[in-house]
Each structure stands twice: as structure tokens, then as C-alpha cells.
Design a protein around this motif. Structure first.
Motif, PDB file in Angstrom:
ATOM      1  N   GLY A  88     -10.314 -43.565  50.709  1.00  0.00           N
ATOM      2  CA  GLY A  88     -10.930 -44.729  50.079  1.00  0.00           C
ATOM      3  C   GLY A  88     -10.179 -46.007  50.383  1.00  0.00           C
ATOM      4  O   GLY A  88      -9.177 -46.007  51.104  1.00  0.00           O
ATOM      5  N   GLU A 121      -6.520 -55.159  44.099  1.00  0.00           N
ATOM      6  CA  GLU A 121      -5.721 -53.935  43.983  1.00  0.00           C
ATOM      7  C   GLU A 121      -4.681 -53.843  45.090  1.00  0.00           C
ATOM      8  O   GLU A 121      -3.566 -53.348  44.859  1.00  0.00           O
ATOM      9  CB  GLU A 121      -6.642 -52.720  44.021  1.00  0.00           C
ATOM     10  CG  GLU A 121      -7.496 -52.559  42.777  1.00  0.00           C
ATOM     11  CD  GLU A 121      -8.582 -51.505  42.943  1.00  0.00           C
ATOM     12  OE1 GLU A 121      -9.156 -51.081  41.916  1.00  0.00           O
ATOM     13  OE2 GLU A 121      -8.870 -51.108  44.097  1.00  0.00           O
ATOM     14  N   THR A 161      -4.725 -51.385  38.292  1.00  0.00           N
ATOM     15  CA  THR A 161      -4.613 -50.863  39.659  1.00  0.00           C
ATOM     16  C   THR A 161      -3.889 -49.528  39.673  1.00  0.00           C
ATOM     17  O   THR A 161      -4.298 -48.598  40.383  1.00  0.00           O
ATOM     18  CB  THR A 161      -3.870 -51.873  40.554  1.00  0.00           C
ATOM     19  OG1 THR A 161      -4.663 -53.059  40.658  1.00  0.00           O
ATOM     20  CG2 THR A 161      -3.620 -51.302  41.939  1.00  0.00           C
ATOM     21  N   HIS A 170      -3.858 -47.354  37.357  1.00  0.00           N
ATOM     22  CA  HIS A 170      -4.798 -46.349  36.845  1.00  0.00           C
ATOM     23  C   HIS A 170      -5.728 -45.873  37.960  1.00  0.00           C
ATOM     24  O   HIS A 170      -6.018 -44.670  38.082  1.00  0.00           O
ATOM     25  CB  HIS A 170      -5.611 -46.939  35.686  1.00  0.00           C
ATOM     26  CG  HIS A 170      -6.565 -45.969  35.073  1.00  0.00           C
ATOM     27  ND1 HIS A 170      -7.871 -45.828  35.513  1.00  0.00           N
ATOM     28  CD2 HIS A 170      -6.416 -45.065  34.055  1.00  0.00           C
ATOM     29  CE1 HIS A 170      -8.478 -44.904  34.791  1.00  0.00           C
ATOM     30  NE2 HIS A 170      -7.618 -44.425  33.901  1.00  0.00           N
ATOM     31  N   THR A 171      -6.195 -46.796  38.794  1.00  0.00           N
ATOM     32  CA  THR A 171      -7.055 -46.428  39.924  1.00  0.00           C
ATOM     33  C   THR A 171      -6.311 -45.533  40.906  1.00  0.00           C
ATOM     34  O   THR A 171      -6.847 -44.525  41.377  1.00  0.00           O
ATOM     35  CB  THR A 171      -7.544 -47.693  40.654  1.00  0.00           C
ATOM     36  OG1 THR A 171      -8.326 -48.488  39.748  1.00  0.00           O
ATOM     37  CG2 THR A 171      -8.395 -47.328  41.859  1.00  0.00           C
ATOM     38  N   GLN A 225      -5.612 -42.069  38.900  1.00  0.00           N
ATOM     39  CA  GLN A 225      -6.759 -41.297  38.433  1.00  0.00           C
ATOM     40  C   GLN A 225      -7.851 -41.137  39.496  1.00  0.00           C
ATOM     41  O   GLN A 225      -8.367 -40.034  39.701  1.00  0.00           O
ATOM     42  CB  GLN A 225      -7.360 -41.975  37.193  1.00  0.00           C
ATOM     43  CG  GLN A 225      -6.420 -42.016  36.004  1.00  0.00           C
ATOM     44  CD  GLN A 225      -6.141 -40.636  35.428  1.00  0.00           C
ATOM     45  OE1 GLN A 225      -7.022 -39.781  35.415  1.00  0.00           O
ATOM     46  NE2 GLN A 225      -4.926 -40.407  34.955  1.00  0.00           N
ATOM     47  N   THR A 226      -8.195 -42.224  40.165  1.00  0.00           N
ATOM     48  CA  THR A 226      -9.290 -42.170  41.134  1.00  0.00           C
ATOM     49  C   THR A 226      -8.857 -41.496  42.434  1.00  0.00           C
ATOM     50  O   THR A 226      -9.533 -40.586  42.931  1.00  0.00           O
ATOM     51  CB  THR A 226      -9.823 -43.580  41.436  1.00  0.00           C
ATOM     52  OG1 THR A 226     -10.236 -44.206  40.215  1.00  0.00           O
ATOM     53  CG2 THR A 226     -10.998 -43.521  42.405  1.00  0.00           C
ATOM     54  N   TYR A 227      -7.737 -41.937  42.985  1.00  0.00           N
ATOM     55  CA  TYR A 227      -7.290 -41.406  44.278  1.00  0.00           C
ATOM     56  C   TYR A 227      -6.265 -40.279  44.151  1.00  0.00           C
ATOM     57  O   TYR A 227      -6.122 -39.468  45.063  1.00  0.00           O
ATOM     58  CB  TYR A 227      -6.711 -42.540  45.124  1.00  0.00           C
ATOM     59  CG  TYR A 227      -7.741 -43.575  45.501  1.00  0.00           C
ATOM     60  CD1 TYR A 227      -8.884 -43.208  46.201  1.00  0.00           C
ATOM     61  CD2 TYR A 227      -7.584 -44.910  45.151  1.00  0.00           C
ATOM     62  CE1 TYR A 227      -9.846 -44.153  46.538  1.00  0.00           C
ATOM     63  CE2 TYR A 227      -8.532 -45.859  45.487  1.00  0.00           C
ATOM     64  CZ  TYR A 227      -9.663 -45.469  46.186  1.00  0.00           C
ATOM     65  OH  TYR A 227     -10.613 -46.401  46.520  1.00  0.00           O
ATOM     66  N   GLN A 228      -5.539 -40.252  43.044  1.00  0.00           N
ATOM     67  CA  GLN A 228      -4.518 -39.217  42.821  1.00  0.00           C
ATOM     68  C   GLN A 228      -3.599 -39.073  44.034  1.00  0.00           C
ATOM     69  O   GLN A 228      -3.249 -37.964  44.447  1.00  0.00           O
ATOM     70  CB  GLN A 228      -5.179 -37.882  42.464  1.00  0.00           C
ATOM     71  CG  GLN A 228      -5.996 -37.940  41.192  1.00  0.00           C
ATOM     72  CD  GLN A 228      -6.523 -36.597  40.741  1.00  0.00           C
ATOM     73  OE1 GLN A 228      -6.103 -35.553  41.236  1.00  0.00           O
ATOM     74  NE2 GLN A 228      -7.445 -36.581  39.791  1.00  0.00           N
ATOM     75  N   PRO A 248      -1.262 -37.462  38.057  1.00  0.00           N
ATOM     76  CA  PRO A 248      -2.318 -38.311  37.484  1.00  0.00           C
ATOM     77  C   PRO A 248      -2.044 -38.757  36.053  1.00  0.00           C
ATOM     78  O   PRO A 248      -2.516 -39.814  35.631  1.00  0.00           O
ATOM     79  CB  PRO A 248      -3.566 -37.416  37.561  1.00  0.00           C
ATOM     80  CG  PRO A 248      -3.275 -36.460  38.666  1.00  0.00           C
ATOM     81  CD  PRO A 248      -1.804 -36.188  38.555  1.00  0.00           C
TER      82      PRO A 248
END
Length: 397
Positions: free
Chosen positions: A237, A243, A334, A336-337, A340-343, A373
Motif C-alpha cells: 500500500g 502520513e 499515522t 495507527h495506520t 493496524q492497517t499495514y501491520q 499491532p
């Protein structure tokens, strides 16, 4: 006796001559095609390589003509990257010479598939260098990027290289990543890394025409976007522009940037970040890891768009607190993204914890993919205003 001395001298001289390799593998400049940038794309089940080659007769200022382009691009496909590179020689009038390449561009689809083989080949290539910058395309192919002609810089690869350096120093949303750094980063515990991304603004087909650099405003331009996130050698991603800047704050890579701060009533204040220092520390409590990030930031007042008296200490103190709060909240979003999102551990918290207590780290490292995460990260931001300019009292008309 003199005969023996002369014989020994002759033997010594002969030995030295034999040891000198000379220029046995030299190649004349007019026999080579100087490659300034390389692109790698996925094309169905094949790998496609694109090279940007300098047109010497046009780039030389004393011989430049108006009817020739400064660079040429060639493309070839193969079952592997090495296969494609060899097939390229069937198209180019001279053998491509890669030692002067500044940029290697990886197409988005190729990056999603994985970069193991690409990195392996460029590492093994004795003719290449490890100092070139690696970039990922966004919503385009590497071939399209390399085909765009750019104003100001005759060689588009030079434009991309210089824009990367300038934006890194003045805006903070990009980061130069060379081959050695990328290999080292991907070789970490969870094989994660980031790379700058580049995109085309406008019609890629128009960008190939010489008319793109004959107008006051080029209809097609190349622009750097958010950082590309990699895990396990694959693109997973892109970070947004904001970010990406936050990532550089957290990773201690901000040289200069700016902030827009809302005034108490109406209007905004623009501040220039002139220095940013980030310190990351790890902690263990009963084998439970946590991270603390401390940012110390210096800023100058750049523009004031509201009623403010900058001579008052309380005004500056309030501005420092508001800037600190705004930056801290953005960094937390950022982070958190990223978690959590990309780990993906692109900030290398695992290495920080390993340095802090390798015994404790060894006890938890097998659980790191599930721990990361939810890892507790505390962010502290201290902002200090150093300069307020000469106009200390400004009011809106």
C-alpha cells in the motif's frame, strides 16, 4: 657479480610487468550507451525492462539541436529480468552501460508481485552501483514514467533525482532510499521497508512528445506522492502525503517542513520547522514491550493571518502548545495506520526493543507479528519557537 645484479633486476622488472593488468577490459565511450535510469515492470507473465539512455549529441550544450530529444528509451521483455536485459542488446545500437544510472523505478504491479529477484540481480551486477535511488510508481508503469520528457533538466532521470532530494530537504514527504539501505531494511525481522513513489500528472502519451517541454507550462509532469509500504518484499500500500511526512517525523528524517496552525478566533499561522530531533526508546515490563517516542522541534513564524501580538511570552507559549498538540495528534493517527492497517514494522520498533533488552526480546520475538499491532507507543512532542520575524504585530484588514 654485475651480471647477477642485471639478471635479478630483469627478473624483477618482468614480474612487475606481468602483475600489471592494464586496461584489458576497457571500453571506449563511443561504444557504450550511457543509461541514466532503469525501469522494471510486470507484463503478463514476463518481466519488462526499460532504460533511459542519454543522447550525447543533444545533451552536449555546444552541439544541441532543436529537433532531437535529449534521451532515448528502449524496452525489452523476458522470462526473467536478466533475460530481458540481454534481449535489450538486440535493440540498442550500443551496449547499455549501467554504472551511471541514478534511478531505478519499479512498476506498481511488479512491486506487488515481489522484489526479491530484482534486488538480487542488482546486488550481484559487478557493473552496477549500489548508490542509485529506488522508486515505485503509483497508478502508472515504469515505462510510462521513463518516457516523460521534463523541462529545466534535459535528462528526466536528473529531474527525478533532484526533485527527490529537494522535496526530502524542504517538505519532508519523501525519503531517498538506495539499494544497500533497502536490502538492509527488508532483511529485518518482518522484512518491511518504505520507498518513495512517483506518479504522472496528465496524459502519459502527451508526455512523450517534445512539445511537453516547449510550453511555458508543461501539460504533463512527474510528481512524488506518498511513501510506498513494503512487507515481505511486496508492496502492500501507500501512505498519504501527510502520513509520509509523519513517518519521517517519527523516523527522525525531517530536515525542514511547515505547519499550519489555527488561530484562537479565525485565520491561520504558518510556521517553518527548522529542526526536528526524534529519540525512540524501548521498554519491557514483565516481558510486555512498549515504545516511547520523544520529538523536539524548533520552528520559526513564517506567516500570520490573524490578530496576534508575538511580543507576549504567553502568545508564543500558546503557539508552542498548539503546534505540539497538532503534530502529536497527526503522528498518532499515522502510527495507527501503520500498526493496524499495514501491520508493517517500518519504524523498526523490533530493533529498538532488541537493543534495549535482547534477553527479553528473545522471549517475545516469536509472538512479534501478533504483539506489534497492539504495541503501546507513547508519543511526546515539544515545540519551541525560535524566530518571530520583524513584524511582531499583524492584523487582518
Amino acid at each position: 657479480m654485475p651480471i647477477i645484479k642485471h639478471t635479478l633486476f630483469f627478473i624483477l622488472l618482468l614480474s612487475v610487468i606481468l602483475l600489471l593488468g592494464g586496461c584489458w577490459n576497457k571500453r571506449e565511450l563511443n561504444e557504450l550507451a550511457i543509461v541514466t535510469a532503469v525501469g522494471v515492470d510486470k507484463s503478463d507473465e514476463l518481466v519488462e525492462i526499460s532504460v533511459q539512455i542519454v543522447n550525447p549529441s543533444q545533451v552536449a550544450s555546444n552541439k544541441a539541436t532543436s529537433f532531437q530529444v535529449p534521451v532515448f528509451t528502449y524496452h525489452a521483455k523476458g522470462k526473467s529480468l536478466f533475460d530481458a536485459i540481454r534481449k535489450l542488446t538486440t535493440l540498442t545500437p550500443r551496449k547499455p552501460y549501467y554504472a551511471h544510472a541514478q534511478i531505478i523505478i519499479i512498476g506498481e504491479e511488479m512491486a506487488k508481485e515481489g522484489m526479491n529477484s530484482i534486488l538480487d540481480l542488482f546486488q550481484r551486477d559487478a557493473e552496477g552501483r549500489s548508490e542509485f535511488n529506488i522508486i515505485v510508481t503509483q497508478e502508472s508503469t515504469a515505462q510510462e514514467i521513463l518516457s516523460v520528457l521534463t523541462p529545466l533538466e534535459d535528462v528526466p532521470a536528473s529531474k527525478m533525482f533532484k526533485s527527490l532530494k529537494v522535496s526530502e530537504a524542504a517538505w519532508g514527504t519523501t525519503e531517498s532510499v538506495i539499494l544497500d539501505d533497502l536490502v538492509q531494511s527488508l532483511g529485518g525481522i518482518d522484512h518491511s521497508a518504505v520507498l518513495p513513489s512517483i506518479q504522472i500528472l496528465g496524459d502519459a502519451d502527451i508526455g512523450k512528445s517534445i512539445s511537453n517541454i516547449e510550453k511555458i507550462e508543461s501539460p504533463v509532469q512527474l510528481q512524488y506522492g506518498g511513501m510506498a509500504v513494503f512487507k515481505n518484499y511486496k508492496l502492500i500500500g501507500f501512505l498519504t502525503e501527510q502520513e509520509s511526512r509523519d513517518y519521517n517525523f517519527l523516523n527522525n528524517h525531517i530536515k525542514s517542513t511547515f505547519e499550519n496552525i489555527a488561530c484562537p478566533e479565525q485565520g491561520k499561522i504558518s510556521t517553518e520547522i527548522i529542526n526536528s530531533s526524534t529519540k525512540v526508546t524501548g521498554h519491557f515490563q514483565n516481558d510486555s514491550p512498549s515504545i516511547t517516542i520523544q520529538l523536539d522541534i524548533d520552528q520559526n513564524i513564517a506567516e500570520v493571518g490573524c490578530h496576534l501580538d508575538l511580543t507576549k511570552p504567553e502568545t508564543i507559549d500558546a503557539l508552542n502548545k498548539e503546534t505540539s498538540r497538532q503534530i502529536k495528534e497527526s503522528l498518532e493517527r499515522t502510527l495507527h495506520t501503520i500498526q493496524q492497517t499495514y501491520q508493517a514494522d517500518i519504524l523498526k520498533f523490533s530493533e529498538v526493543l532488541h537493543r534495549e533488552d535482547y534477553h527479553a526480546w528473545n522471549r517475545i520475538k516469536k509472538d512479534w507479528p501478533t504483539l506489534y499491532p497492539e504495541l503501546i507507543v507513547r508519543i511526546k512532542v515539544d515545540v519551541h519557537t525560535k524566530g518571530i520575524g520583524t513584524a511582531t504585530k499583524l492584523k487582518l484588514n
